[in-house]
Design a protein around this motif. Structure first.
Motif, PDB file in Angstrom:
ATOM      1  N   ALA A   1       0.830  -1.212   0.000  1.00  0.00           N
ATOM      2  CA  ALA A   1       0.000   0.000   0.000  1.00  0.00           C
ATOM      3  C   ALA A   1       0.863   1.259   0.000  1.00  0.00           C
ATOM      4  O   ALA A   1       0.483   2.268  -0.593  1.00  0.00           O
ATOM      5  CB  ALA A   1      -0.939   0.011   1.205  1.00  0.00           C
ATOM      6  N   ARG A  59       2.292   3.525  -3.358  1.00  0.00           N
ATOM      7  CA  ARG A  59       1.682   4.601  -4.146  1.00  0.00           C
ATOM      8  C   ARG A  59       2.581   5.829  -4.238  1.00  0.00           C
ATOM      9  O   ARG A  59       2.756   6.372  -5.328  1.00  0.00           O
ATOM     10  CB  ARG A  59       0.320   4.973  -3.592  1.00  0.00           C
ATOM     11  N   ILE A  95       5.099   5.342  -6.903  1.00  0.00           N
ATOM     12  CA  ILE A  95       4.564   5.385  -8.266  1.00  0.00           C
ATOM     13  C   ILE A  95       4.303   6.830  -8.691  1.00  0.00           C
ATOM     14  O   ILE A  95       4.556   7.216  -9.827  1.00  0.00           O
ATOM     15  CB  ILE A  95       3.255   4.569  -8.367  1.00  0.00           C
ATOM     16  N   GLU A 145       2.461  13.757  -6.101  1.00  0.00           N
ATOM     17  CA  GLU A 145       1.081  14.061  -5.717  1.00  0.00           C
ATOM     18  C   GLU A 145       1.100  15.082  -4.579  1.00  0.00           C
ATOM     19  O   GLU A 145       1.997  15.066  -3.741  1.00  0.00           O
ATOM     20  CB  GLU A 145       0.355  12.793  -5.264  1.00  0.00           C
ATOM     21  N   TRP A 164     -13.196   7.682  -2.034  1.00  0.00           N
ATOM     22  CA  TRP A 164     -12.334   8.068  -3.156  1.00  0.00           C
ATOM     23  C   TRP A 164     -12.648   9.503  -3.589  1.00  0.00           C
ATOM     24  O   TRP A 164     -11.745  10.299  -3.831  1.00  0.00           O
ATOM     25  CB  TRP A 164     -12.505   7.105  -4.333  1.00  0.00           C
ATOM     26  N   ASP A 180      -9.337  11.281  -2.499  1.00  0.00           N
ATOM     27  CA  ASP A 180      -8.368  10.963  -3.546  1.00  0.00           C
ATOM     28  C   ASP A 180      -8.646  11.731  -4.836  1.00  0.00           C
ATOM     29  O   ASP A 180      -7.915  12.626  -5.201  1.00  0.00           O
ATOM     30  CB  ASP A 180      -8.375   9.452  -3.805  1.00  0.00           C
ATOM     31  N   LEU A 227      -5.325   7.229 -10.556  1.00  0.00           N
ATOM     32  CA  LEU A 227      -4.430   6.246  -9.958  1.00  0.00           C
ATOM     33  C   LEU A 227      -5.095   5.551  -8.772  1.00  0.00           C
ATOM     34  O   LEU A 227      -4.881   4.360  -8.535  1.00  0.00           O
ATOM     35  CB  LEU A 227      -3.111   6.904  -9.530  1.00  0.00           C
ATOM     36  N   GLY A 228      -5.918   6.277  -8.030  1.00  0.00           N
ATOM     37  CA  GLY A 228      -6.645   5.678  -6.905  1.00  0.00           C
ATOM     38  C   GLY A 228      -7.565   4.561  -7.342  1.00  0.00           C
ATOM     39  O   GLY A 228      -7.675   3.529  -6.685  1.00  0.00           O
ATOM     40  N   ILE A 237      -5.333   1.509  -8.334  1.00  0.00           N
ATOM     41  CA  ILE A 237      -4.821   0.816  -7.146  1.00  0.00           C
ATOM     42  C   ILE A 237      -5.945   0.050  -6.459  1.00  0.00           C
ATOM     43  O   ILE A 237      -5.751  -1.085  -6.013  1.00  0.00           O
ATOM     44  CB  ILE A 237      -4.123   1.804  -6.201  1.00  0.00           C
ATOM     45  N   SER A 253      -7.699   0.473   0.077  1.00  0.00           N
ATOM     46  CA  SER A 253      -6.801   1.240  -0.790  1.00  0.00           C
ATOM     47  C   SER A 253      -6.993   2.746  -0.606  1.00  0.00           C
ATOM     48  O   SER A 253      -6.035   3.504  -0.733  1.00  0.00           O
ATOM     49  CB  SER A 253      -6.991   0.840  -2.258  1.00  0.00           C
ATOM     50  N   GLY A 266      -3.936   4.272   1.204  1.00  0.00           N
ATOM     51  CA  GLY A 266      -3.290   5.124   0.210  1.00  0.00           C
ATOM     52  C   GLY A 266      -3.158   6.551   0.709  1.00  0.00           C
ATOM     53  O   GLY A 266      -2.119   7.198   0.540  1.00  0.00           O
ATOM     54  N   ARG A 312       0.386   8.442   1.460  1.00  0.00           N
ATOM     55  CA  ARG A 312       0.707   9.737   0.844  1.00  0.00           C
ATOM     56  C   ARG A 312       1.072  10.752   1.896  1.00  0.00           C
ATOM     57  O   ARG A 312       2.013  11.543   1.733  1.00  0.00           O
ATOM     58  CB  ARG A 312      -0.471  10.236   0.021  1.00  0.00           C
TER      59      ARG A 312
END
Length: 170
Positions: free
Chosen positions: A46, A49, A52, A56, A99, A103, A107-108, A111, A154, A158, A162
């Motif tokens: 997890a 992210r 990747i 962000e 989400w 987010d 990408l969210g 994932i 996620s 996530g 972040r």
């Protein structure tokens, strides 16, 4: 990894103590010895992210708290005394709402889709190895809602990853 081993095992205890799962050889708090290692590894993926997408923007803390709260609430929902279709609808709403608030990046979704696929694959493999059992099994010995809890994870994990890895102003 420590967070995955501790928080993941604590959330898994919701499943083992409320009868959603049973381990073949429990050693502590109705869990198998390998459960903390499994959740440490899951959290380890997890936190990928930020690797990747390292640029962000920093999330505000309230979004991280909300994302994790929704994930923890989703976990509790999986043992609630409601039918699986209701569970699936509510978990889907938690994921989409989480989400949309925490987010809002494609990408969210990617994932979440990967988590919703590979999480159950790992569980099916462990089920076939005979090390635990889901008591609400619909297809391939897993409940219909299982991919949705991974999608909810996620969002929360996530957001936390972040936030934990974002550079801070001096």
């Amino acid at each position: 990894m420590f967070l995955g081993a501790t928080l993941g095992s604590a959330l898994d205890a919701i499943h083992s103590h409320f009868g959603a799962v049973s381990y073949t050889t429990p050693v502590f708090a109705k869990a198998a010895w390998w459960v903390p290692l499994l959740f440490a590894g899951a959290y380890g993926t997890a936190i990928g992210r930020p690797l990747i997408a390292p640029h962000e923007p920093l999330l505000p803390g309230w979004k991280v708290v909300l994302g994790m709260a929704l994930f923890i609430g989703a976990y509790w929902l999986t043992v609630a005394p409601v039918s699986w279709p209701v569970r699936c609808v509510l978990l889907s709403a938690i994921f989409v709402g989480g989400w949309a608030i925490c987010d809002r990046r494609p990408l969210g979704w990617l994932i979440a889709a990967l988590a919703a696929f590979f999480g159950p694959v790992v569980e099916i493999t462990l089920l076939r190895a005979g090390v635990f059992v889901h008591h609400e099994a619909h297809v391939l010995a897993i409940p219909y809602w299982l991919p949705l809890i991974y999608a909810c994870a996620s969002v929360g994990l996530g957001a936390l990853a972040r936030w934990l890895t974002a550079p801070r102003a001096a």
